[in-house]
Write an enzyme that holds these catalytic residues in place. Structure first.
Site, PDB file in Angstrom:
ATOM      1  N   HIS A 227       5.169   0.849   1.885  1.00  0.00           N
ATOM      2  CA  HIS A 227       3.938   1.121   2.322  1.00  0.00           C
ATOM      3  C   HIS A 227       2.950   0.922   1.279  1.00  0.00           C
ATOM      4  O   HIS A 227       3.489   1.564  -0.104  1.00  0.00           O
ATOM      5  CB  HIS A 227       3.946   2.571   2.880  1.00  0.00           C
ATOM      6  CG  HIS A 227       2.625   2.707   3.892  1.00  0.00           C
ATOM      7  ND1 HIS A 227       1.470   2.970   3.297  1.00  0.00           N
ATOM      8  CD2 HIS A 227       2.462   2.884   5.053  1.00  0.00           C
ATOM      9  CE1 HIS A 227       0.536   2.914   4.199  1.00  0.00           C
ATOM     10  NE2 HIS A 227       1.450   3.020   5.391  1.00  0.00           N
ATOM     11  N   ARG A 274       1.196  -5.149   5.352  1.00  0.00           N
ATOM     12  CA  ARG A 274       1.427  -4.296   4.288  1.00  0.00           C
ATOM     13  C   ARG A 274       2.320  -4.924   3.179  1.00  0.00           C
ATOM     14  O   ARG A 274       2.114  -4.468   2.024  1.00  0.00           O
ATOM     15  CB  ARG A 274       2.117  -2.985   4.731  1.00  0.00           C
ATOM     16  CG  ARG A 274       3.326  -3.089   5.533  1.00  0.00           C
ATOM     17  CD  ARG A 274       3.829  -1.961   6.111  1.00  0.00           C
ATOM     18  NE  ARG A 274       2.801  -1.184   7.083  1.00  0.00           N
ATOM     19  CZ  ARG A 274       3.158  -0.207   7.607  1.00  0.00           C
ATOM     20  NH1 ARG A 274       4.376   0.257   7.870  1.00  0.00           N
ATOM     21  NH2 ARG A 274       2.337   0.353   8.557  1.00  0.00           N
ATOM     22  N   HIS A 334       9.091   2.753   2.637  1.00  0.00           N
ATOM     23  CA  HIS A 334       8.640   3.362   4.006  1.00  0.00           C
ATOM     24  C   HIS A 334       9.684   2.953   5.120  1.00  0.00           C
ATOM     25  O   HIS A 334      10.014   4.032   5.712  1.00  0.00           O
ATOM     26  CB  HIS A 334       7.309   2.594   4.119  1.00  0.00           C
ATOM     27  CG  HIS A 334       6.513   3.329   5.545  1.00  0.00           C
ATOM     28  ND1 HIS A 334       6.465   4.419   5.493  1.00  0.00           N
ATOM     29  CD2 HIS A 334       6.179   2.694   6.391  1.00  0.00           C
ATOM     30  CE1 HIS A 334       5.731   4.815   6.678  1.00  0.00           C
ATOM     31  NE2 HIS A 334       5.373   3.674   7.195  1.00  0.00           N
ATOM     32  N   ARG A 370       8.005  -5.383   9.744  1.00  0.00           N
ATOM     33  CA  ARG A 370       7.545  -4.560  10.775  1.00  0.00           C
ATOM     34  C   ARG A 370       6.196  -4.474  10.932  1.00  0.00           C
ATOM     35  O   ARG A 370       5.413  -4.100   9.814  1.00  0.00           O
ATOM     36  CB  ARG A 370       8.166  -3.265  10.931  1.00  0.00           C
ATOM     37  CG  ARG A 370       7.855  -2.325  12.070  1.00  0.00           C
ATOM     38  CD  ARG A 370       8.508  -1.018  11.850  1.00  0.00           C
ATOM     39  NE  ARG A 370       8.099  -0.337  10.603  1.00  0.00           N
ATOM     40  CZ  ARG A 370       6.789   0.440  10.693  1.00  0.00           C
ATOM     41  NH1 ARG A 370       6.269   0.960  11.730  1.00  0.00           N
ATOM     42  NH2 ARG A 370       6.661   0.992   9.560  1.00  0.00           N
TER      43      ARG A 370
HETATM   44  C1  SIN Z   1       0.922   4.275   8.835  1.00  0.00           C
HETATM   45  O1  SIN Z   1       0.536   5.283   9.249  1.00  0.00           O
HETATM   46  O2  SIN Z   1       0.269   3.473   7.828  1.00  0.00           O
HETATM   47  C2  SIN Z   1       2.414   4.176   9.006  1.00  0.00           C
HETATM   48  C3  SIN Z   1       2.217   3.410  10.501  1.00  0.00           C
HETATM   49  C4  SIN Z   1       3.773   2.693  10.388  1.00  0.00           C
HETATM   50  O3  SIN Z   1       4.462   2.829   9.422  1.00  0.00           O
HETATM   51  O4  SIN Z   1       3.981   2.080  11.539  1.00  0.00           O
END
Ligand code: SIN
Length: 488
Positions: A227, A274, A334, A370
């Site tokens: 993340h 991301r 993440h 994802r």
């Molecule tokens: C986030 O809130 O940025 C995480 C959402 C996710 O990992 O799907």
């Protein structure tokens, strides 16, 4: 033997997949949910952004296309179709059961945007507390028994059947066997293998390790998602997530001089996928030596506090006054796209009654990367499919009992080795990898595996080794896996 209690199902894990699976069994069924610590020690509880769901029938193809595009060619298209189509029904079902998502003043559900979605389609609850709200809701409606503070340390496998699980109970320090007609693994990913991560502290890959010990196939383990916007200056390996939804609603990423450098990497800037944002931050920091910040200038106070109350209070606790202060950020581990290979009902090939659902599973619904907020949806959809499959198949077998032995779970020095492993994984098996770095990581992991270590550390090491080996085999960058030559 006759005296032994045999559950209809044992579910390992109390996140969205585990609890929604429990709900799908009739309340008269004898179902046991096993929690490593408390029920809320799961990744669902910390999910901030929301649940991605097609806003209407017409949006389904576009949700499918966005998911496939993020997945970079590694998705199973059938799995994605199931996710996006059945996802609408499962979210409708959750709402009909009483789960409340955030609404506007007219009572219409609010949809927000997150990176790589071509439109606003993320529903949320409690502002930025979607996972916590869903977890509370599923716990309130759960009629089944929960067993707390119990780490699963083995699966009781004989041929094509899993007869139950062996647990270690942290309270009375005993190992025990629990038997069941079917076992569902819903234990989450692997966060605690990394020095920086956003996961619950309980998420440390035991079940993936146990799978490896039993010769159960893992798949796509090199596909680890980082993340991009995490506050990493708090103690402990679990770090404070700053949801994608912040950027969806206007937060920007800047360097020390306020420069929005992401546009130098991708024209979508802050709303790039991301993996692109994480790599850009990693590269920019390395190239310029500058700190990178999440900046909230576009928000007014009242809106920010109402929309992001969890982040507001968490950051206040560590001295930041949002939306006025900018926050230093770093990427952190993440989500694990890979996992225990299953069919589209979560059934593990080669077994009649063993299932894996949610983050621990690999249906290839996420492919190589994802799409944001697709994981809570995955938990809802594949939990239902697994339970339906169990009930329809109605597998019967003669139960076998197993010795109730307790392996050496932790040995002296394991704690330090666990920290070393986290450093190895973060330094050499994270956002940008090289064959040399991976080979070095593999050597260190193999050295630790040869040492006199306890079972829990061995499981972590085995899974780490699998990640490294998979990363070495994938010679080209794809999705979340970036591999480069060490001199570039
Ligand atoms: C986030 O809130 O940025 C995480 C959402 C996710 O990992 O799907």
């Amino acid at each position: 033997m006759n005296q032994r209690r045999v559950y209809d199902a044992i579910i390992i894990g109390s996140g969205i997949a585990g609890l929604n699976a429990a709900h799908a069994f009739d309340k008269n069924k004898d179902v046991l949910i096993i929690c490593k610590e408390n029920s809320w020690d799961c990744n669902t509880f910390y999910a901030q952004g929301g649940v991605a769901v097609a806003v209407d029938e017409k949006d389904i193809p576009s949700h499918i296309a966005d998911t496939l595009s993020a997945g970079a060619g590694l998705c199973d298209e059938k799995a994605v179709e199931i996710l996006c189509r059945e996802g609408r029904d499962e979210v409708a079902d959750l709402i009909a059961r009483g789960m409340e998502f955030d609404k506007d003043e007219k009572g219409e559900i609010l949809y927000t945007k997150e990176a790589a979605h071509s439109r606003n389609r993320i529903i949320h609850a409690g502002g930025d507390a979607t996972g916590r709200e869903i977890h509370h809701f599923l716990m309130r409606e759960n009629p089944h028994q929960l067993l707390y503070h119990s780490t699963v340390i083995d699966l009781l496998i004989d041929g094509a059947f899993c007869h139950g699980v062996r647990i270690y109970n942290e309270i009375d320090k005993q190992c025990r066997n629990y038997y069941a007609k079917s076992v569902i693994i819903a234990s989450g990913g692997i966060g605690a293998l990394y020095a920086y991560h956003t996961n619950s502290k309980t998420i440390s890959a035991e079940m993936q390790g146990i799978a490896l010990e039993h010769g159960i196939a893992l798949r796509d383990m090199e596909m680890t998602q980082f993340h991009p916007t995490v506050f990493i200056h708090n103690k402990g390996a679990r770090k404070q997530l700053l949801t994608e939804a912040l950027r969806g609603e206007g937060a920007t990423i800047v360097d020390e001089n306020g420069y929005r450098f992401l546009f130098d990497y991708d024209e979508r800037g802050e709303l790039s996928p991301r993996s692109v944002v994480s790599k850009a931050i990693f590269d920019y920091k390395a190239k310029t030596g500058q700190k990178v910040y999440l900046d909230f200038q576009n928000f007014d106070d009242a809106f920010f506090k109402e929309r992001f109350p969890t982040i507001y209070f968490n950051m206040k606790d560590v001295g930041y006054n949002l939306p006025h202060d900018r926050v230093p950020i770093s990427p952190a581990f993440h989500y694990m796209m890979g996992g225990i290979k299953t069919d589209l009902n979560g059934k593990i090939p080669g077994f009649e009654n063993l299932y894996a659902i949610g983050e621990v599973a690999s249906t290839r619904v996420h492919g190589a990367n994802r799409l944001a907020s697709n994981s809570l949806l995955e938990g809802l959809v594949f939990s239902k499919r697994a339970v339906r499959d169990i009930l329809e198949r109605g597998v019967y077998f003669k139960l076998k009992t197993f010795e109730e032995k307790c392996d050496d779970l932790i040995k002296e020095g394991d704690h330090q080795r666990k920290d070393l492993l986290r450093e190895i994984m973060w330094n050499d098996v994270s956002i940008v990898r090289t064959q040399e770095g991976l080979a070095e990581a593999l050597g260190k992991i193999e050295t630790h595996l040869r040492e006199n270590i306890g079972k829990l550390l061995r499981l972590r090491l085995l899974v780490s080794k699998e990640i490294v080996k998979s990363a070495m085999l994938r010679k080209e960058s794809l999705g979340a896996h970036t591999i480069t030559s060490s001199d570039s």
